[in-house]
Design a protein around this motif. Sequence first.
Motif, PDB file in Angstrom:
ATOM      1  N   GLY A  54      20.270  34.503  45.656  1.00 41.50           N
ATOM      2  CA  GLY A  54      20.547  33.352  44.791  1.00 41.50           C
ATOM      3  C   GLY A  54      21.649  33.652  43.795  1.00 41.50           C
ATOM      4  N   LYS A  55      21.619  34.847  43.214  1.00 39.51           N
ATOM      5  CA  LYS A  55      22.667  35.240  42.255  1.00 39.51           C
ATOM      6  C   LYS A  55      24.019  35.358  42.949  1.00 39.51           C
ATOM      7  N   PHE A  56      24.058  35.990  44.125  1.00 39.50           N
ATOM      8  CA  PHE A  56      25.322  36.131  44.842  1.00 39.50           C
ATOM      9  C   PHE A  56      25.814  34.789  45.374  1.00 39.50           C
ATOM     10  N   ASN A  57      24.892  33.884  45.696  1.00 40.53           N
ATOM     11  CA  ASN A  57      25.312  32.545  46.117  1.00 40.53           C
ATOM     12  C   ASN A  57      25.988  31.808  44.962  1.00 40.53           C
ATOM     13  N   GLN A  58      25.577  32.083  43.729  1.00 40.48           N
ATOM     14  CA  GLN A  58      26.193  31.455  42.556  1.00 40.48           C
ATOM     15  C   GLN A  58      27.555  32.059  42.235  1.00 40.48           C
ATOM     16  N   THR A  59      27.646  33.385  42.328  1.00 43.16           N
ATOM     17  CA  THR A  59      28.849  34.070  41.839  1.00 43.16           C
ATOM     18  C   THR A  59      29.766  34.575  42.943  1.00 43.16           C
ATOM     19  N   GLY A  60      29.247  34.748  44.143  1.00 41.74           N
ATOM     20  CA  GLY A  60      30.024  35.327  45.228  1.00 41.74           C
ATOM     21  C   GLY A  60      30.049  36.849  45.124  1.00 41.74           C
ATOM     22  N   PHE A  61      30.779  37.471  46.003  1.00 36.73           N
ATOM     23  CA  PHE A  61      30.837  38.929  46.083  1.00 36.73           C
ATOM     24  C   PHE A  61      32.085  39.517  45.420  1.00 36.73           C
ATOM     25  N   THR A  62      32.960  38.671  44.894  1.00 36.38           N
ATOM     26  CA  THR A  62      34.233  39.158  44.361  1.00 36.38           C
ATOM     27  C   THR A  62      34.043  40.192  43.254  1.00 36.38           C
ATOM     28  N   GLY A  63      33.151  39.944  42.314  1.00 31.40           N
ATOM     29  CA  GLY A  63      32.940  40.893  41.215  1.00 31.40           C
ATOM     30  C   GLY A  63      32.548  42.267  41.709  1.00 31.40           C
ATOM     31  N   GLY A  64      31.594  42.332  42.613  1.00 27.64           N
ATOM     32  CA  GLY A  64      31.163  43.614  43.169  1.00 27.64           C
ATOM     33  C   GLY A  64      32.260  44.290  43.970  1.00 27.64           C
ATOM     34  N   LEU A  65      32.967  43.515  44.760  1.00 29.86           N
ATOM     35  CA  LEU A  65      34.045  44.084  45.567  1.00 29.86           C
ATOM     36  C   LEU A  65      35.203  44.559  44.700  1.00 29.86           C
ATOM     37  N   ASN A  66      35.420  43.891  43.571  1.00 30.68           N
ATOM     38  CA  ASN A  66      36.507  44.312  42.683  1.00 30.68           C
ATOM     39  C   ASN A  66      36.280  45.716  42.125  1.00 30.68           C
ATOM     40  N   TYR A  67      35.030  46.138  42.027  1.00 35.60           N
ATOM     41  CA  TYR A  67      34.761  47.520  41.613  1.00 35.60           C
ATOM     42  C   TYR A  67      35.457  48.487  42.574  1.00 35.60           C
ATOM     43  N   TYR A  68      35.322  48.236  43.864  1.00 32.46           N
ATOM     44  CA  TYR A  68      35.930  49.115  44.869  1.00 32.46           C
ATOM     45  C   TYR A  68      37.435  48.920  44.927  1.00 32.46           C
ATOM     46  N   ARG A  69      37.884  47.709  44.697  1.00 29.80           N
ATOM     47  CA  ARG A  69      39.316  47.460  44.662  1.00 29.80           C
ATOM     48  C   ARG A  69      39.981  48.228  43.519  1.00 29.80           C
ATOM     49  N   ALA A  70      39.225  48.487  42.464  1.00 34.77           N
ATOM     50  CA  ALA A  70      39.791  49.100  41.260  1.00 34.77           C
ATOM     51  C   ALA A  70      39.491  50.588  41.133  1.00 34.77           C
ATOM     52  N   LEU A  71      39.080  51.243  42.182  1.00 32.96           N
ATOM     53  CA  LEU A  71      38.734  52.662  42.077  1.00 32.96           C
ATOM     54  C   LEU A  71      39.886  53.499  41.523  1.00 32.96           C
ATOM     55  N   ASP A  72      41.076  53.303  42.031  1.00 33.90           N
ATOM     56  CA  ASP A  72      42.215  54.069  41.517  1.00 33.90           C
ATOM     57  C   ASP A  72      42.474  53.740  40.055  1.00 33.90           C
ATOM     58  N   LEU A  73      42.382  52.472  39.703  1.00 38.32           N
ATOM     59  CA  LEU A  73      42.579  52.065  38.318  1.00 38.32           C
ATOM     60  C   LEU A  73      41.517  52.680  37.411  1.00 38.32           C
ATOM     61  N   ASN A  74      40.267  52.739  37.871  1.00 40.14           N
ATOM     62  CA  ASN A  74      39.204  53.355  37.079  1.00 40.14           C
ATOM     63  C   ASN A  74      39.532  54.817  36.780  1.00 40.14           C
ATOM     64  N   TRP A  75      40.049  55.532  37.775  1.00 43.07           N
ATOM     65  CA  TRP A  75      40.439  56.928  37.554  1.00 43.07           C
ATOM     66  C   TRP A  75      41.543  57.005  36.512  1.00 43.07           C
ATOM     67  N   GLU A  76      42.514  56.104  36.603  1.00 41.78           N
ATOM     68  CA  GLU A  76      43.605  56.097  35.622  1.00 41.78           C
ATOM     69  C   GLU A  76      43.076  55.823  34.214  1.00 41.78           C
ATOM     70  N   LEU A  77      42.190  54.847  34.083  1.00 39.73           N
ATOM     71  CA  LEU A  77      41.679  54.455  32.767  1.00 39.73           C
ATOM     72  C   LEU A  77      40.797  55.527  32.134  1.00 39.73           C
ATOM     73  N   THR A  78      40.162  56.350  32.951  1.00 39.91           N
ATOM     74  CA  THR A  78      39.287  57.395  32.411  1.00 39.91           C
ATOM     75  C   THR A  78      39.970  58.764  32.368  1.00 39.91           C
ATOM     76  N   ALA A  79      41.255  58.800  32.647  1.00 36.84           N
ATOM     77  CA  ALA A  79      41.994  60.067  32.676  1.00 36.84           C
ATOM     78  C   ALA A  79      41.916  60.817  31.350  1.00 36.84           C
ATOM     79  N   ALA A  80      41.829  60.107  30.254  1.00 39.28           N
ATOM     80  CA  ALA A  80      41.772  60.759  28.941  1.00 39.28           C
ATOM     81  C   ALA A  80      40.537  61.642  28.786  1.00 39.28           C
TER      82      ALA A  80
END
Length: 173
Positions: free
Chosen positions: A74-100
């Motif tokens: 029900g929650k995924f039907n409301q919001t879709g999967f984009t938010g969860g998938l964006n976590y994986y799309r941003a893996l490289d960015l997450n590494w960059e942001l936590t480099a400090a």
Amino acid sequence: MSVDFIPNLSSSEPGEVEEKFASCDTGNIISAFLSSRDTRPPVLPKELDFKAIFQAPIALPSWLTEEDINYYAGKFNQTGFTGGLNYYRALDLNWELTAAWTGVQIKVPVKFIVGDLDITYNLPGAKEYINGGLKKEVPNLKEVVVMEGVAHFLNQEKPEQISAHIVDFIRKF
């Protein structure tokens, strides 16, 4: 999921994979992901027919109810999967942001618990790191527990054992 299949990192708009998920029963998708015991990373090639994979309902393990599936679906039907998938799309960015914080140690006492069927535990090099190299990053690592027959959702799969581990750890202080 292969990175080339989820390329729209800079967008919050659904991509190809979301369209393919939308063609399937959300409950079946959730059931498949939550109850999987496959320790290989999930790879869903572009040419794969998602309907064929997520067509039939899956027999749920004892720790996962139809009510749970309906709630998550029900929650995924409301919001879709984009938010969860964006976590994986941003893996490289997450590494960059936590480099400090690279090389910064976690200095509080830690008990690390993982399931032997968890995908992340079975990634190349993860077992060796968790059972050896982690201590360098977490010098106050008190214990590593690898629970047998447990995958990623250990607090749901083995709630009594997880609670006992937490209470045991806290009582030491």
